[in-house]
Design a protein around this motif. Structure first.
Motif, PDB file in Angstrom:
ATOM      1  N   LEU A  49       0.849  -1.191   0.000  1.00 40.42           N
ATOM      2  CA  LEU A  49       0.000   0.000   0.000  1.00 40.42           C
ATOM      3  C   LEU A  49       0.879   1.234   0.000  1.00 40.42           C
ATOM      4  N   VAL A  50       0.415   2.281  -0.682  1.00 42.07           N
ATOM      5  CA  VAL A  50       1.134   3.551  -0.736  1.00 42.07           C
ATOM      6  C   VAL A  50       0.185   4.658  -0.291  1.00 42.07           C
ATOM      7  N   THR A  51       0.661   5.538   0.606  1.00 40.33           N
ATOM      8  CA  THR A  51      -0.079   6.769   0.879  1.00 40.33           C
ATOM      9  C   THR A  51       0.635   7.861   0.095  1.00 40.33           C
ATOM     10  N   MET A  52      -0.113   8.653  -0.680  1.00 35.65           N
ATOM     11  CA  MET A  52       0.490   9.580  -1.642  1.00 35.65           C
ATOM     12  C   MET A  52      -0.095  10.977  -1.510  1.00 35.65           C
ATOM     13  N   ASP A  53       0.769  11.940  -1.184  1.00 34.72           N
ATOM     14  CA  ASP A  53       0.372  13.347  -1.197  1.00 34.72           C
ATOM     15  C   ASP A  53       0.132  13.754  -2.647  1.00 34.72           C
ATOM     16  N   ILE A  54      -0.695  14.770  -2.871  1.00 32.97           N
ATOM     17  CA  ILE A  54      -0.942  15.228  -4.244  1.00 32.97           C
ATOM     18  C   ILE A  54       0.082  16.277  -4.667  1.00 32.97           C
ATOM     19  N   THR A  55       0.233  17.321  -3.860  1.00 33.23           N
ATOM     20  CA  THR A  55       1.065  18.455  -4.245  1.00 33.23           C
ATOM     21  C   THR A  55       2.491  18.258  -3.748  1.00 33.23           C
ATOM     22  N   MET A  56       3.397  17.970  -4.714  1.00 32.86           N
ATOM     23  CA  MET A  56       4.807  17.747  -4.378  1.00 32.86           C
ATOM     24  C   MET A  56       5.676  18.267  -5.519  1.00 32.86           C
ATOM     25  N   PRO A  57       6.951  18.567  -5.219  1.00 34.79           N
ATOM     26  CA  PRO A  57       7.871  18.999  -6.278  1.00 34.79           C
ATOM     27  C   PRO A  57       8.311  17.821  -7.153  1.00 34.79           C
ATOM     28  N   GLU A  58       8.905  18.133  -8.276  1.00 34.95           N
ATOM     29  CA  GLU A  58       9.478  17.191  -9.253  1.00 34.95           C
ATOM     30  C   GLU A  58       8.428  16.374  -9.995  1.00 34.95           C
ATOM     31  N   MET A  59       7.554  15.672  -9.288  1.00 37.44           N
ATOM     32  CA  MET A  59       6.452  14.931  -9.905  1.00 37.44           C
ATOM     33  C   MET A  59       5.335  14.915  -8.876  1.00 37.44           C
ATOM     34  N   ASP A  60       4.150  15.402  -9.259  1.00 40.16           N
ATOM     35  CA  ASP A  60       3.072  15.424  -8.274  1.00 40.16           C
ATOM     36  C   ASP A  60       2.491  14.035  -8.044  1.00 40.16           C
ATOM     37  N   GLY A  61       1.619  13.928  -7.056  1.00 40.89           N
ATOM     38  CA  GLY A  61       1.078  12.638  -6.649  1.00 40.89           C
ATOM     39  C   GLY A  61       0.239  11.954  -7.711  1.00 40.89           C
ATOM     40  N   ILE A  62      -0.468  12.731  -8.511  1.00 44.11           N
ATOM     41  CA  ILE A  62      -1.313  12.111  -9.542  1.00 44.11           C
ATOM     42  C   ILE A  62      -0.450  11.512 -10.656  1.00 44.11           C
TER      43      ILE A  62
END
Length: 119
Positions: A49-62
């Motif tokens: 399982l992965v918990t993934m933030d949406i707004t991030m630098p370099e490559m966003d969560g989506i």
């Protein structure tokens, strides 16, 4: 014991999630601070399982979610979003996210969402 990867660009948010996850008997096998790292660590560690933030630098969560789903269509990813990101959460769900958790984290909601995604 499920093996989980936490992805968030904020160290404090990763720490909060790690505490909730490990207190409940799950194992955090990797932590990434951006989407690029998340994809690399997913290949390397193959978390359940992965918990993934949406707004991030370099490559966003989506974008990272889409890449992870290309690697493993059965990958289970839970999106973590702040209030007011409803459109982005809808994008994530249509891109294959298993569920989402709203920040700030509520322990019970996190546990309920993890348990549901791991069934």
């Amino acid at each position: 014991m499920a093996k989980i990867m936490i992805v968030d660009d904020t160290a404090f948010m990763r720490m909060m999630l790690r505490e909730i996850i490990t207190d409940c008997g799950f194992e955090v096998i990797a932590e990434a601070e951006n989407g690029k790292e998340a994809v690399q660590f997913f290949r390397q560690y193959r978390p359940e399982l992965v918990t993934m933030d949406i707004t991030m630098p370099e490559m966003d969560g989506i974008a990272a979610l889409k890449e992870i789903k290309r690697i493993d269509p059965m990958a289970r990813v839970i999106i973590c979003s702040a209030m007011g990101q409803k459109d982005r959460v809808v994008d994530a769900i249509t891109s294959g996210a298993a569920d989402f958790i709203v920040k700030p984290f509520q322990r019970e909601k996190v546990l309920e969402t993890l348990a549901k995604a791991l069934k």
